[in-house]
Design a protein around this motif. Structure first.
Motif, PDB file in Angstrom:
ATOM      1  N   THR A   1       0.798  -1.228   0.000  1.00  0.00           N
ATOM      2  CA  THR A   1       0.000   0.000   0.000  1.00  0.00           C
ATOM      3  C   THR A   1       0.827   1.272   0.000  1.00  0.00           C
ATOM      4  OG1 THR A   1      -0.138   0.209   2.417  1.00  0.00           O
ATOM      5  CG2 THR A   1      -1.779  -1.209   1.331  1.00  0.00           C
ATOM      6  N   GLY A   2       2.065   1.190   0.486  1.00  0.00           N
ATOM      7  CA  GLY A   2       2.896   2.375   0.582  1.00  0.00           C
ATOM      8  C   GLY A   2       2.737   3.144   1.879  1.00  0.00           C
ATOM      9  N   VAL A   3       1.941   2.643   2.833  1.00  0.00           N
ATOM     10  CA  VAL A   3       1.815   3.327   4.122  1.00  0.00           C
ATOM     11  C   VAL A   3       3.112   3.142   4.915  1.00  0.00           C
ATOM     12  CG1 VAL A   3      -0.674   2.997   4.191  1.00  0.00           C
ATOM     13  CG2 VAL A   3       0.808   1.335   5.329  1.00  0.00           C
ATOM     14  N   PRO A   4       3.496   4.117   5.737  1.00  0.00           N
ATOM     15  CA  PRO A   4       4.746   3.998   6.488  1.00  0.00           C
ATOM     16  C   PRO A   4       4.677   3.038   7.661  1.00  0.00           C
ATOM     17  CG  PRO A   4       3.657   6.062   7.012  1.00  0.00           C
ATOM     18  CD  PRO A   4       2.888   5.451   5.880  1.00  0.00           C
ATOM     19  N   ALA A   5       3.477   2.839   8.219  1.00  0.00           N
ATOM     20  CA  ALA A   5       3.356   1.967   9.398  1.00  0.00           C
ATOM     21  C   ALA A   5       1.977   1.324   9.415  1.00  0.00           C
ATOM     22  CB  ALA A   5       3.591   2.761  10.681  1.00  0.00           C
ATOM     23  N   ALA A   6       1.927   0.008   9.299  1.00  0.00           N
ATOM     24  CA  ALA A   6       0.660  -0.714   9.383  1.00  0.00           C
ATOM     25  C   ALA A   6       0.250  -0.876  10.848  1.00  0.00           C
ATOM     26  CB  ALA A   6       0.783  -2.080   8.719  1.00  0.00           C
ATOM     27  N   PRO A   7      -1.051  -1.004  11.139  1.00  0.00           N
ATOM     28  CA  PRO A   7      -1.549  -1.047  12.525  1.00  0.00           C
ATOM     29  C   PRO A   7      -1.403  -2.438  13.153  1.00  0.00           C
ATOM     30  CG  PRO A   7      -3.390  -1.127  11.026  1.00  0.00           C
ATOM     31  CD  PRO A   7      -2.158  -0.959  10.166  1.00  0.00           C
ATOM     32  N   LEU A   8      -0.253  -2.718  13.705  1.00  0.00           N
ATOM     33  CA  LEU A   8       0.059  -4.026  14.275  1.00  0.00           C
ATOM     34  C   LEU A   8      -0.985  -4.490  15.285  1.00  0.00           C
ATOM     35  CD1 LEU A   8       2.081  -6.405  14.862  1.00  0.00           C
ATOM     36  CD2 LEU A   8       3.140  -4.911  16.547  1.00  0.00           C
ATOM     37  N   ASP A   9      -1.317  -3.646  16.253  1.00  0.00           N
ATOM     38  CA  ASP A   9      -2.243  -4.058  17.315  1.00  0.00           C
ATOM     39  C   ASP A   9      -3.638  -4.361  16.772  1.00  0.00           C
ATOM     40  OD1 ASP A   9      -0.228  -3.789  19.163  1.00  0.00           O
ATOM     41  OD2 ASP A   9      -0.815  -1.776  19.809  1.00  0.00           O
ATOM     42  N   VAL A  10      -4.094  -3.573  15.819  1.00  0.00           N
ATOM     43  CA  VAL A  10      -5.407  -3.799  15.213  1.00  0.00           C
ATOM     44  C   VAL A  10      -5.428  -5.137  14.478  1.00  0.00           C
ATOM     45  CG1 VAL A  10      -6.987  -3.004  13.396  1.00  0.00           C
ATOM     46  CG2 VAL A  10      -5.995  -1.356  15.001  1.00  0.00           C
ATOM     47  N   MET A  11      -4.367  -5.409  13.764  1.00  0.00           N
ATOM     48  CA  MET A  11      -4.284  -6.653  12.996  1.00  0.00           C
ATOM     49  C   MET A  11      -4.221  -7.860  13.922  1.00  0.00           C
ATOM     50  SD  MET A  11      -1.640  -5.158  10.126  1.00  0.00           S
ATOM     51  CE  MET A  11      -1.438  -6.653   9.154  1.00  0.00           C
ATOM     52  N   ARG A  12      -3.436  -7.761  14.983  1.00  0.00           N
ATOM     53  CA  ARG A  12      -3.342  -8.865  15.939  1.00  0.00           C
ATOM     54  C   ARG A  12      -4.697  -9.136  16.596  1.00  0.00           C
ATOM     55  NH1 ARG A  12       0.957  -7.557  19.226  1.00  0.00           N
ATOM     56  NH2 ARG A  12       2.309  -9.198  18.460  1.00  0.00           N
ATOM     57  N   LYS A  13      -5.389  -8.083  17.014  1.00  0.00           N
ATOM     58  CA  LYS A  13      -6.688  -8.248  17.668  1.00  0.00           C
ATOM     59  C   LYS A  13      -7.670  -8.918  16.725  1.00  0.00           C
ATOM     60  CE  LYS A  13     -10.280  -5.748  20.188  1.00  0.00           C
ATOM     61  NZ  LYS A  13     -10.737  -4.411  20.693  1.00  0.00           N
ATOM     62  N   ALA A  14      -7.656  -8.547  15.452  1.00  0.00           N
ATOM     63  CA  ALA A  14      -8.579  -9.149  14.480  1.00  0.00           C
ATOM     64  C   ALA A  14      -8.292 -10.641  14.334  1.00  0.00           C
ATOM     65  CB  ALA A  14      -8.431  -8.460  13.136  1.00  0.00           C
ATOM     66  N   GLY A  15      -7.004 -11.003  14.303  1.00  0.00           N
ATOM     67  CA  GLY A  15      -6.647 -12.409  14.208  1.00  0.00           C
ATOM     68  C   GLY A  15      -7.042 -13.179  15.440  1.00  0.00           C
ATOM     69  N   GLU A  16      -6.832 -12.604  16.608  1.00  0.00           N
ATOM     70  CA  GLU A  16      -7.187 -13.276  17.865  1.00  0.00           C
ATOM     71  C   GLU A  16      -8.688 -13.530  17.950  1.00  0.00           C
ATOM     72  OE1 GLU A  16      -3.621 -11.477  20.763  1.00  0.00           O
ATOM     73  OE2 GLU A  16      -5.594 -10.511  20.684  1.00  0.00           O
ATOM     74  N   GLN A  17      -9.492 -12.576  17.495  1.00  0.00           N
ATOM     75  CA  GLN A  17     -10.939 -12.727  17.549  1.00  0.00           C
ATOM     76  C   GLN A  17     -11.416 -13.883  16.672  1.00  0.00           C
ATOM     77  OE1 GLN A  17     -12.230  -8.783  16.462  1.00  0.00           O
ATOM     78  NE2 GLN A  17     -12.380  -8.107  18.584  1.00  0.00           N
ATOM     79  N   VAL A  18     -10.845 -14.003  15.500  1.00  0.00           N
ATOM     80  CA  VAL A  18     -11.241 -15.100  14.605  1.00  0.00           C
ATOM     81  C   VAL A  18     -10.802 -16.454  15.182  1.00  0.00           C
ATOM     82  CG1 VAL A  18     -10.871 -16.122  12.339  1.00  0.00           C
ATOM     83  CG2 VAL A  18     -11.280 -13.677  12.547  1.00  0.00           C
ATOM     84  N   LEU A  19      -9.582 -16.521  15.667  1.00  0.00           N
ATOM     85  CA  LEU A  19      -9.096 -17.787  16.217  1.00  0.00           C
ATOM     86  C   LEU A  19      -9.894 -18.206  17.446  1.00  0.00           C
ATOM     87  CD1 LEU A  19      -5.208 -17.469  15.873  1.00  0.00           C
ATOM     88  CD2 LEU A  19      -6.763 -18.876  14.525  1.00  0.00           C
ATOM     89  N   ALA A  20     -10.332 -17.231  18.226  1.00  0.00           N
ATOM     90  CA  ALA A  20     -11.114 -17.553  19.431  1.00  0.00           C
ATOM     91  C   ALA A  20     -12.448 -18.188  19.065  1.00  0.00           C
ATOM     92  CB  ALA A  20     -11.343 -16.285  20.251  1.00  0.00           C
ATOM     93  N   GLY A  21     -12.954 -17.878  17.861  1.00  0.00           N
ATOM     94  CA  GLY A  21     -14.233 -18.422  17.435  1.00  0.00           C
ATOM     95  C   GLY A  21     -14.150 -19.744  16.719  1.00  0.00           C
ATOM     96  N   ARG A  22     -12.925 -20.210  16.478  1.00  0.00           N
ATOM     97  CA  ARG A  22     -12.764 -21.497  15.759  1.00  0.00           C
ATOM     98  C   ARG A  22     -12.810 -22.668  16.724  1.00  0.00           C
ATOM     99  NH1 ARG A  22      -8.150 -20.460  11.042  1.00  0.00           N
ATOM    100  NH2 ARG A  22      -9.411 -19.029   9.783  1.00  0.00           N
TER     101      ARG A  22
END
Length: 279
Positions: free
Chosen positions: A258-279
């Motif tokens: 995308t060319g952004v200087p910094a991706a949102p690490l915490d947001v991405m981790r939280k999204a992954g944790e939420q999906v895994l918690a539902g599996r």
């Protein structure tokens, strides 16, 4: 490339099997947090045989691809350029598609693994053990070249795998010693253990975890925790999982595509944790 654009931009993860990949969850969460409303990220079942045709069909709206097994090496002949990091292990997990039509390959697994370890305070260890061989194991060795000051012992099945891992060690500047998988319980006493094996392969080792283990990095994230990771944590050891690696390497992918200087690490981790918690 401008990080914010009204023009449709596409990216996706390719591999086989691909249905359980968390990459769409992570990348879409990043796009939402960054306000990239015209960006989409999907998953496609693609094999080594169908990869060339898939790539040839991509139009200028495509910005990048994430690659999982079995495509990390199959894509190399289809690239115009490859980073030194990817070339060092002959494995590409990221392809950036430039506006002028070039395909540039990179490997974000290696810096992602290093970043995940450093996030947990693991900057340097005197020795380490790797469970398994293959593309992920070679990436682990490349990361250990920057983290481990002493020997790395690789526990593998068969002399061919052992020779392969020693060869990667010579290429990457890591002192690699090899041992038979039957002795893998000895690995668990190392200051850092990186498990790169498929689901279920290390379950038999869970009963062998010592009383005060150090750090385990198990690259699996589904199912999670693995039997080994659960036992390790119960014994008081520090555990990193596949989600740690996946998030850190995905951060780098988002930034490159995308060319952004910094991706949102915490947001991405939280999204992954939420999906895994539902599996």
């Amino acid at each position: 490339m401008s990080p914010v654009s009204s023009e449709e931009r596409r990216a996706a993860v390719l591999g086989s099997p691909i249905e359980h990949s968390l990459s769409p969850v992570l990348h879409r969460a990043a796009y939402a947090a960054l306000g990239l409303r015209a960006w989409s990220y999907d998953r496609f079942e693609v094999t080594e045989d169908t990869l060339p045709a898939f790539i040839e069909r991509l139009d200028p709206s495509w910005a990048g691809l994430s690659l999982t097994m079995p495509l990390k090496r199959a894509v190399i002949p289809l690239l115009d350029e490859m980073s030194a990091t990817a070339a060092s292990v002959e494995a590409v997990n990221t392809v950036v598609l430039t506006p002028d039509g070039r395909r540039i390959g990179d490997n974000t697994d290696i810096p992602g693994l290093i970043a995940a370890l450093r996030e947990r305070g693991v900057d340097s260890v005197g020795s380490a053990a790797v469970l398994g061989a293959g593309a992920t194991a070679s990436s682990a060795l490349a990361a250990l070249a920057r983290v481990c000051t002493g020997p790395v012992t690789a526990y593998v099945r068969g002399p061919a795998r052992a020779a392969e891992m020693r060869g990667w060690g010579e290429r990457l500047g890591v002192e690699v010693r090899t041992a038979d998988w039957a002795d893998a319980a000895e690995a668990l006493r190392a200051p850092l253990v990186i498990a790169t094996t498929p689901a279920g392969a290390t379950d038999e080792l869970a009963a062998e975890v010592p009383d005060r283990p150090c750090t385990l990095f198990d690259v699996l994230y589904d199912p999670w925790p693995t039997a080994l990771a659960a036992r390790w944590s119960a014994r008081g050891g520090d555990v990193l999982g596949g989600l740690d690696l996946l998030v850190h390497q995905a951060v780098l992918q988002v930034e490159q595509m995308t060319g952004v200087p910094a991706a949102p690490l915490d947001v991405m981790r939280k999204a992954g944790e939420q999906v895994l918690a539902g599996r």
